[in-house]
Design an enzyme around this catalytic site. Structure first.
Site, PDB file in Angstrom:
ATOM      1  CG  HIS A   1     -37.555 -44.009  -8.920  1.00  0.00           C
ATOM      2  ND1 HIS A   1     -36.917 -42.786  -8.900  1.00  0.00           N
ATOM      3  CD2 HIS A   1     -38.742 -43.797  -9.538  1.00  0.00           C
ATOM      4  CE1 HIS A   1     -37.676 -41.889  -9.493  1.00  0.00           C
ATOM      5  NE2 HIS A   1     -38.796 -42.471  -9.877  1.00  0.00           N
TER       6      HIS A   1
ATOM      7  CE  LYS B   1     -43.169 -37.923  -5.508  1.00  0.00           C
ATOM      8  NZ  LYS B   1     -43.891 -36.813  -6.232  1.00  0.00           N
TER       9      LYS B   1
ATOM     10  CD  GLN C   1     -48.623 -42.370 -11.510  1.00  0.00           C
ATOM     11  OE1 GLN C   1     -48.316 -41.556 -12.380  1.00  0.00           O
ATOM     12  NE2 GLN C   1     -47.711 -43.013 -10.778  1.00  0.00           N
TER      13      GLN C   1
ATOM     14  CB  SER D   1     -40.074 -35.557  -6.302  1.00  0.00           C
ATOM     15  OG  SER D   1     -40.469 -35.216  -7.623  1.00  0.00           O
TER      16      SER D   1
ATOM     17  NE  ARG E   1     -42.214 -32.635 -12.915  1.00  0.00           N
ATOM     18  CZ  ARG E   1     -42.903 -33.680 -13.335  1.00  0.00           C
ATOM     19  NH1 ARG E   1     -43.223 -34.634 -12.469  1.00  0.00           N
ATOM     20  NH2 ARG E   1     -43.276 -33.799 -14.596  1.00  0.00           N
TER      21      ARG E   1
END
Length: 296
Positions: free
Chosen positions: A37, A149, A153, A189, A191
């Protein structure tokens, strides 16, 4: 750095930042920030006078039995990281502010959003397109930055911007930033923090198996065989399932049976230890072309 949770304050801030003709870039996120990010923020700062980051865990894009409640939320820590990067403002609306009582609209991007993750997560990209359109209308940025990534999207958002005549930002000012990876190659990520030590050790099989599959395809092996070997490598390493593994046209996301000379991507989603990981990589001689570097 201002932390803003009300739309009227956001619009005042945007107006103030634009005095003198300054440009604004937006970096939409769901928080739980990592260096991937922050790389987006740095890329945005290099292209615009001011950066507005957003943090919104969008409940509409989580399906039944997905990880909405468990998704990490750490606004104070995220804000500190963004401030250290020189972010001008953080737009962190509540669910009620983003979806006021009676909200009833949705955007569907057909075809590009229907396969791959769209097939496995019905309604997911409708929610993504809707919330990103709202963010664009709220901030009215000159540029927008997204990580590559989630290649699908990125494609959905660009198509939505074209189709809805979003002039700020234009589709070609939606910038894709190459995936940031850990030292062993696993894509960063939020996650990844769900993974156990054993799962994290096995997860590196994903990028390694993808590289092996791409090498086979580029050497002329049948795509079907290369993808079957990729799936087998993941299952052997401890992945519970592979949602999809597809060689696709980089722009349309149509599946390919062979390389055509046009930009292509290998896209994979697989589950390990209850965590769903996605990744994609360029494939073929065209992979170094500009279309693969993040511009529409």
């Amino acid at each position: 750095m201002q932390i803003i949770s009300q739309l009227d304050m956001l619009r005042t801030t945007v107006s103030d930042l634009r005095k003198g003709g300054e440009t604004i870039a937006i970096v939409p996120t769901m928080g739980a920030l990592h260096d991937g990010h922050l790389t987006l923020v740095r890329a945005a700062k290099a292209r615009a006078d001011h950066v507005i980051a957003t943090i919104f865990v969008n409940p509409a894009q989580f399906g039944p039995n997905e990880d909405l409640d468990a998704y990490p939320r750490q606004l104070a820590e995220d804000a500190a990281m963004l401030a250290a990067e020189g972010t001008a403002a953080l737009w962190a609306p509540s669910v009620e502010a983003m979806y006021p009582d009676g909200f009833a609209s949705s955007i569907h991007v057909a075809h590009i959003g229907d396969g791959l993750c769209g097939a496995d997560r019905p309604g997911h990209f409708d929610a993504v397109a809707t919330v990103v359109c709202k963010l664009f209308n709220q901030v009215r940025p000159d540029l927008a930055f997204f990580g590559e990534k989630d290649w699908q999207q990125l494609a959905v958002i660009r198509q939505m911007a074209r189709d809805l005549d979003l002039t700020l930002p234009l589709a070609d000012t939606i910038i894709g930033v190459p995936t940031v990876r850990e030292a062993d190659g696993l894509a960063m990520s939020s996650r990844n923090r769900y993974l156990t030590a054993k799962g994290r050790a096995a997860a590196v099989t994903l990028p390694n198996a993808m590289k092996a599959a791409i090498a086979k395809i580029e050497a002329g092996h049948p795509v079907k065989e290369a993808l079957s070997a990729l799936k087998a490598a993941l299952i052997s390493a401890g992945f519970q399932s592979v949602d999809y593994a597809s060689l696709a046209d980089a722009k349309s996301l149509d599946p390919l049976d062979a390389l055509t000379g046009r930009p292509a991507r290998l896209l994979v989603a697989a589950r390990i230890g209850g965590t769903r990981l996605i990744d994609n990589m360029a494939a073929g001689k065209a992979q170094s072309e500009r279309a693969q570097s993040g511009r529409a």
